[in-house]
Design an enzyme around this catalytic site. Structure first.
Site, mmCIF file in Angstrom:
data_model
loop_
_atom_site.group_PDB
_atom_site.id
_atom_site.type_symbol
_atom_site.label_atom_id
_atom_site.label_comp_id
_atom_site.label_asym_id
_atom_site.label_seq_id
_atom_site.Cartn_x
_atom_site.Cartn_y
_atom_site.Cartn_z
ATOM 1 N N GLY A 9 0.796 -1.142 0.014
ATOM 2 C CA GLY A 9 0.067 0.136 -0.054
ATOM 3 C C GLY A 9 0.773 1.253 0.015
ATOM 4 N N ASN A 10 0.267 2.318 0.283
ATOM 5 C CA ASN A 10 1.312 3.557 0.447
ATOM 6 C C ASN A 10 0.326 4.641 1.419
ATOM 7 O OD1 ASN A 10 -0.955 5.580 -0.910
ATOM 8 N ND2 ASN A 10 -0.599 3.978 -2.494
ATOM 9 N N HIS A 11 0.977 5.633 1.818
ATOM 10 C CA HIS A 11 0.648 6.553 2.763
ATOM 11 C C HIS A 11 -0.579 7.553 2.470
ATOM 12 C CE1 HIS A 11 3.802 5.136 5.588
ATOM 13 N NE2 HIS A 11 4.752 5.379 4.578
#
Ligand code: CTP
Length: 398
Positions: free
Chosen positions: A206-208
């Protein structure tokens, strides 16, 4: 601002009713003619004397008394807008299910004018599935919901559920009902948040992204009268749709499908989501056990949603993309604008302090396919959303 507009204000039993007193005064000051209806329990929170003095009209509570019967049908026909502020959970539930045990509900059920509500409740009530269902029901009847705010609540807790401030309510109804917004009724698709690409049943890539920027854009478009569908990746906190059509997705593939379902009928699409560029080629059916000292994952490129929409875009559709860059910002943004056939691209550079993921602020530059270039200062994401929407209007709907 509201000169000569007829506003029928319904006040229900909620601590936030104290703000309705100021709301009446501000509506009258803005030139509106105001009539107030209270539910019986609202009388415990605010006085009819104060409200009749400020509204310059008798305050109505009961369907009838010994002497007379209140003509609820004519009240709904008299108003240009019926505004329920604050709207309690109880009255919301009754509106959603057609109950009619007081004058306010009788007027609501017979109103022919637009109805707009400003809910007020504690966070746990706000997030209860029954409240969500009821809000969805009244939205499906054509009623408009003014988004609640986050802040200190009557319980002393901090969270979602605060009634919008009187100034915000007045601005909302002015923009929504009395100014002709160029985006009124336009169908808009917005994407926001990250995507999660499953490795096995318990792990993902995923990412932030917090989704804050896209959510702020969706809310701003809704305020300007647009019919908004928000395709939202997993942001980890509940998001209340507040009149915005919400499609929750997890992976890039799900986001791709959801966007293609909506795009054909959309006038405008703004893709702010941080979509994963790669996804594991194989998703393990069972949790991967730790065995070897290294583990290699094979990743496959995801479909580029913006590019695919750019390929099928019709002449009258407007497509806006984002570019998040760490280097050669301008050059990369302009390449994305062209290669993805977007009309506008919003550049955020990770090099600017206060810009990008997780911040409450952002600093953007917008490039257009006709050579437009607009630079903005670092601002809150809500203000940045306004700049983006204003730029879209200026370049495509003015
Ligand atoms: N985007 C998309 N689908 C993808 C990847 C990106 O729709 N699979 C969209 C984003 O929502 C954004 C724009 O494309 O509007 C640019 O995203 P960005 O991550 O900046 O660029 P990429 O195209 O992914 O290229 P790179 O990561 O190489 O910079």
């Amino acid at each position: 601002m509201l000169q000569g507009k007829k506003i029928l204000l319904g006040i229900t039993g909620s601590i936030a009713a104290y703000k309705a007193v100021y709301l009446v005064r501000s509506l009258v000051k803005a030139g509106a003619e105001v009539k107030v209806i209270l539910t019986p329990s609202a009388k415990d929170f605010v006085s009819t004397l104060t409200l009749s003095t400020l509204s310059r009209n008798p305050v109505l509570v009961d369907l009838y008394d010994e002497q007379s019967w209140s003509n609820h049908v004519m009240l709904g026909r008299w108003a240009d807008v019926m505004l329920l502020a604050p709207l309690s959970c109880n009255t919301l539930g009754k509106m959603a299910h057609g109950l009619c045990d007081n004058l306010l509900l009788a007027v609501y059920l017979s109103a022919t004018c637009p109805v707009v509500v400003a809910p007020a409740m504690d966070e746990d009530m706000w997030h209860h599935p029954a409240t969500k269902n009821n809000l969805q029901l009244i939205t499906s009847f054509g009623n408009t919901v003014i988004p609640v705010g986050k802040g200190e609540l009557a319980s002393g807790l901090f969270g979602d559920g605060r009634m919008a401030e009187p100034e915000e309510i007045i601005q909302f109804i002015t923009e929504r009902f009395f100014l002709t917004s160029p985006l009124a009724g336009k169908k808009v698709l917005v994407t926001a948040g990250p995507t999660y690409e499953a490795i096995d049943p318990v792990r993902f890539i995923g990412n932030h992204s917090s989704g804050k920027m896209g959510i702020a854009i969706a809310k701003e478009l809704y305020k300007r009268g647009a019919d908004v569908t928000l395709v939202l990746g997993p942001i980890g906190i509940p998001f209340s749709a507040n009149g915005i059509k919400l499609v929750n997705v997890t992976s890039a593939a799900e986001m791709y499908n959801a966007c293609h379902e909506v795009f054909d009928k959309a006038d405008l699409a703004i893709l702010s989501a941080a979509v994963a560029d790669y996804t594991p080629s194989v998703k393990a059916d069972q949790k991967i056990k730790k065995k070897e000292s290294t583990l290699t994952l094979e990743l496959t490129k995801t479909k580029d949603i913006l590019k695919s929409l750019g390929e099928k875009k019709k002449a009258e559709q407007v497509l806006v993309g984002f570019a998040l860059e760490t280097n050669d910002e301008e050059k990369n943004a302009l390449t994305k604008l062209k290669e993805k056939n977007a009309d506008l691209i919003v550049l955020n550079s990770m090099n600017h302090k206060g810009a990008g993921f997780k911040h409450d602020t952002n600093r953007i530059t917008i490039f257009g396919n006709k050579g437009e270039e607009l630079r903005f200062d670092t601002k809150s994401k809500d203000e940045v959303a306004k700049d983006i929407v204003d730029t879209i209007i200026k370049t495509h709907y003015a």
